[in-house]
Write a protein that holds these residues in place. Structure first.
Motif, mmCIF file in Angstrom:
data_model
loop_
_atom_site.group_PDB
_atom_site.id
_atom_site.type_symbol
_atom_site.label_atom_id
_atom_site.label_comp_id
_atom_site.label_asym_id
_atom_site.label_seq_id
_atom_site.Cartn_x
_atom_site.Cartn_y
_atom_site.Cartn_z
ATOM 1 N N SER A 147 13.828 -1.810 -11.184
ATOM 2 C CA SER A 147 13.817 -0.886 -12.320
ATOM 3 C C SER A 147 12.391 -0.662 -12.807
ATOM 4 O O SER A 147 11.587 -1.587 -12.849
ATOM 5 C CB SER A 147 14.650 -1.443 -13.474
ATOM 6 O OG SER A 147 15.993 -1.569 -13.084
ATOM 7 N N TYR A 197 11.845 6.432 -20.240
ATOM 8 C CA TYR A 197 12.596 6.886 -19.092
ATOM 9 C C TYR A 197 12.753 5.723 -18.135
ATOM 10 O O TYR A 197 11.794 5.002 -17.869
ATOM 11 C CB TYR A 197 11.862 8.033 -18.395
ATOM 12 C CG TYR A 197 11.584 9.197 -19.307
ATOM 13 C CD1 TYR A 197 12.539 10.181 -19.504
ATOM 14 C CD2 TYR A 197 10.381 9.292 -20.007
ATOM 15 C CE1 TYR A 197 12.297 11.250 -20.360
ATOM 16 C CE2 TYR A 197 10.133 10.347 -20.866
ATOM 17 C CZ TYR A 197 11.094 11.329 -21.030
ATOM 18 O OH TYR A 197 10.856 12.365 -21.880
ATOM 19 N N LYS A 198 13.964 5.550 -17.620
ATOM 20 C CA LYS A 198 14.208 4.457 -16.688
ATOM 21 C C LYS A 198 14.547 5.041 -15.325
ATOM 22 O O LYS A 198 15.310 5.994 -15.221
ATOM 23 C CB LYS A 198 15.349 3.568 -17.194
ATOM 24 C CG LYS A 198 15.512 2.296 -16.404
ATOM 25 C CD LYS A 198 16.484 1.349 -17.074
ATOM 26 C CE LYS A 198 16.582 0.060 -16.297
ATOM 27 N NZ LYS A 198 17.475 -0.889 -16.914
ATOM 28 N N ASP A 199 13.958 4.463 -14.306
ATOM 29 C CA ASP A 199 14.211 4.892 -12.941
ATOM 30 C C ASP A 199 14.288 3.655 -12.064
ATOM 31 O O ASP A 199 14.007 2.541 -12.525
ATOM 32 C CB ASP A 199 13.100 5.821 -12.453
ATOM 33 C CG ASP A 199 13.626 6.897 -11.506
ATOM 34 O OD1 ASP A 199 14.579 6.618 -10.752
ATOM 35 O OD2 ASP A 199 13.081 8.004 -11.522
ATOM 36 N N THR A 200 14.652 3.853 -10.824
ATOM 37 C CA THR A 200 14.755 2.744 -9.879
ATOM 38 C C THR A 200 14.029 3.108 -8.596
ATOM 39 O O THR A 200 14.132 4.239 -8.129
ATOM 40 C CB THR A 200 16.235 2.432 -9.559
ATOM 41 O OG1 THR A 200 16.927 2.166 -10.777
ATOM 42 C CG2 THR A 200 16.371 1.237 -8.658
ATOM 43 N N ILE A 201 13.291 2.163 -8.069
ATOM 44 C CA ILE A 201 12.677 2.316 -6.753
ATOM 45 C C ILE A 201 13.244 1.235 -5.845
ATOM 46 O O ILE A 201 13.803 0.242 -6.323
ATOM 47 C CB ILE A 201 11.133 2.243 -6.815
ATOM 48 C CG1 ILE A 201 10.654 0.915 -7.411
ATOM 49 C CG2 ILE A 201 10.569 3.413 -7.585
ATOM 50 C CD1 ILE A 201 9.139 0.740 -7.425
ATOM 51 N N ASP A 225 3.539 2.135 -17.638
ATOM 52 C CA ASP A 225 4.775 1.918 -16.907
ATOM 53 C C ASP A 225 5.032 0.425 -16.821
ATOM 54 O O ASP A 225 4.118 -0.357 -16.574
ATOM 55 C CB ASP A 225 4.657 2.496 -15.493
ATOM 56 C CG ASP A 225 4.435 3.992 -15.500
ATOM 57 O OD1 ASP A 225 5.259 4.703 -16.116
ATOM 58 O OD2 ASP A 225 3.451 4.459 -14.899
ATOM 59 N N VAL A 235 7.732 12.381 -10.045
ATOM 60 C CA VAL A 235 7.809 12.710 -11.471
ATOM 61 C C VAL A 235 6.795 13.789 -11.816
ATOM 62 O O VAL A 235 7.089 14.733 -12.544
ATOM 63 C CB VAL A 235 7.610 11.446 -12.345
ATOM 64 C CG1 VAL A 235 7.389 11.801 -13.801
ATOM 65 C CG2 VAL A 235 8.786 10.502 -12.185
ATOM 66 N N GLU A 274 16.148 -3.268 -5.036
ATOM 67 C CA GLU A 274 16.121 -2.251 -6.086
ATOM 68 C C GLU A 274 15.385 -2.801 -7.299
ATOM 69 O O GLU A 274 15.693 -3.900 -7.770
ATOM 70 C CB GLU A 274 17.528 -1.815 -6.455
ATOM 71 C CG GLU A 274 18.164 -0.976 -5.374
ATOM 72 C CD GLU A 274 19.376 -0.195 -5.853
ATOM 73 O OE1 GLU A 274 19.699 -0.235 -7.057
ATOM 74 O OE2 GLU A 274 19.979 0.461 -5.005
ATOM 75 N N TYR A 277 8.036 17.113 -10.462
ATOM 76 C CA TYR A 277 9.148 17.581 -11.294
ATOM 77 C C TYR A 277 8.625 18.160 -12.610
ATOM 78 O O TYR A 277 9.074 19.213 -13.059
ATOM 79 C CB TYR A 277 10.109 16.421 -11.558
ATOM 80 C CG TYR A 277 11.278 16.780 -12.433
ATOM 81 C CD1 TYR A 277 12.323 17.549 -11.943
ATOM 82 C CD2 TYR A 277 11.344 16.339 -13.751
ATOM 83 C CE1 TYR A 277 13.407 17.880 -12.741
ATOM 84 C CE2 TYR A 277 12.418 16.666 -14.560
ATOM 85 C CZ TYR A 277 13.446 17.436 -14.050
ATOM 86 O OH TYR A 277 14.509 17.765 -14.846
ATOM 87 N N LEU A 297 7.276 7.359 -6.547
ATOM 88 C CA LEU A 297 8.005 7.712 -7.768
ATOM 89 C C LEU A 297 7.122 8.526 -8.707
ATOM 90 O O LEU A 297 7.538 9.555 -9.234
ATOM 91 C CB LEU A 297 8.505 6.449 -8.479
ATOM 92 C CG LEU A 297 9.102 6.652 -9.875
ATOM 93 C CD1 LEU A 297 10.404 7.444 -9.797
ATOM 94 C CD2 LEU A 297 9.318 5.321 -10.557
ATOM 95 N N SER A 330 9.277 3.918 -18.117
ATOM 96 C CA SER A 330 8.050 4.661 -18.375
ATOM 97 C C SER A 330 8.175 5.462 -19.656
ATOM 98 O O SER A 330 9.271 5.882 -20.037
ATOM 99 C CB SER A 330 7.775 5.615 -17.208
ATOM 100 O OG SER A 330 6.633 6.394 -17.460
#
Length: 161
Positions: A17, A5-9, A26, A146, A15, A149, A142, A20
């Motif tokens: 990437s 899974y890719k996310d951005t903080i 991670d 997660v 920004e 969620y 983040l 995880s």
């Protein structure tokens, strides 16, 4: 193959990437972190950090703790050369030569260098201790989001089954 899974903080207006697999492994983009110091040539920042003897010692210790296939003889060669003016090391060379798993690097348009969160936080220290703290806080935010969620999905699936 484990799904990633890719996310951005966003830490201190940069920004970053994060990749995880849902567990503790991670990986955070060193390339994105390096943009804080040099937006045009972030790869140079990563390479310069890899030249440092304390960096090589940290990476070697991390690999010994987490990677049973780490090549110690090759590592010792890097450690003995690190810090000298002639020493140059790319992430790819580190990975290929030592069998390292803490850093991942891919060339090309969608490439970049990612590192396990432990290593990424150490790299962020080299950029700025203040920036490191922002990065840690955003990463924790983040992970909490997660987790929340995942709990909501779990409850909803229990209701409908």
């Amino acid at each position: 193959m484990v799904k990633q899974y890719k996310d951005t903080i966003k830490a201190a207006n940069v920004e970053i990437s994060v990749v995880s697999t849902g567990g503790e492994d991670d990986y955070i983009s060193l390339t994105d972190i390096a943009r804080k110091r040099n937006p045009e040539f972030p790869a140079d920042v990563v390479k310069n950090w890899l030249r440092n003897r304390s960096t090589i010692e940290f990476l070697g210790l991390w690999e010994r703790m987490n990677n049973s296939d780490f090549k110690l003889v090759e590592f010792d060669q890097f450690r003995s050369e690190a810090g000298s003016n002639a020493f140059v090391l790319s992430p790819q060379k580190w990975i290929e030569t030592t069998g390292a798993i803490g850093i991942r690097s891919k060339s090309g348009r969608y490439g970049g260098t990612f590192a396990h969160k432990d290593i990424a936080f150490e790299f962020a220290s080299a950029i700025s201790p203040v920036f490191k703290l922002y990065l840690i806080k955003e990463f924790q935010r983040l992970k909490e989001a997660v987790l929340l969620y995942t709990r909501v999905l779990s409850r909803n699936s229990a209701i409908f089954t």
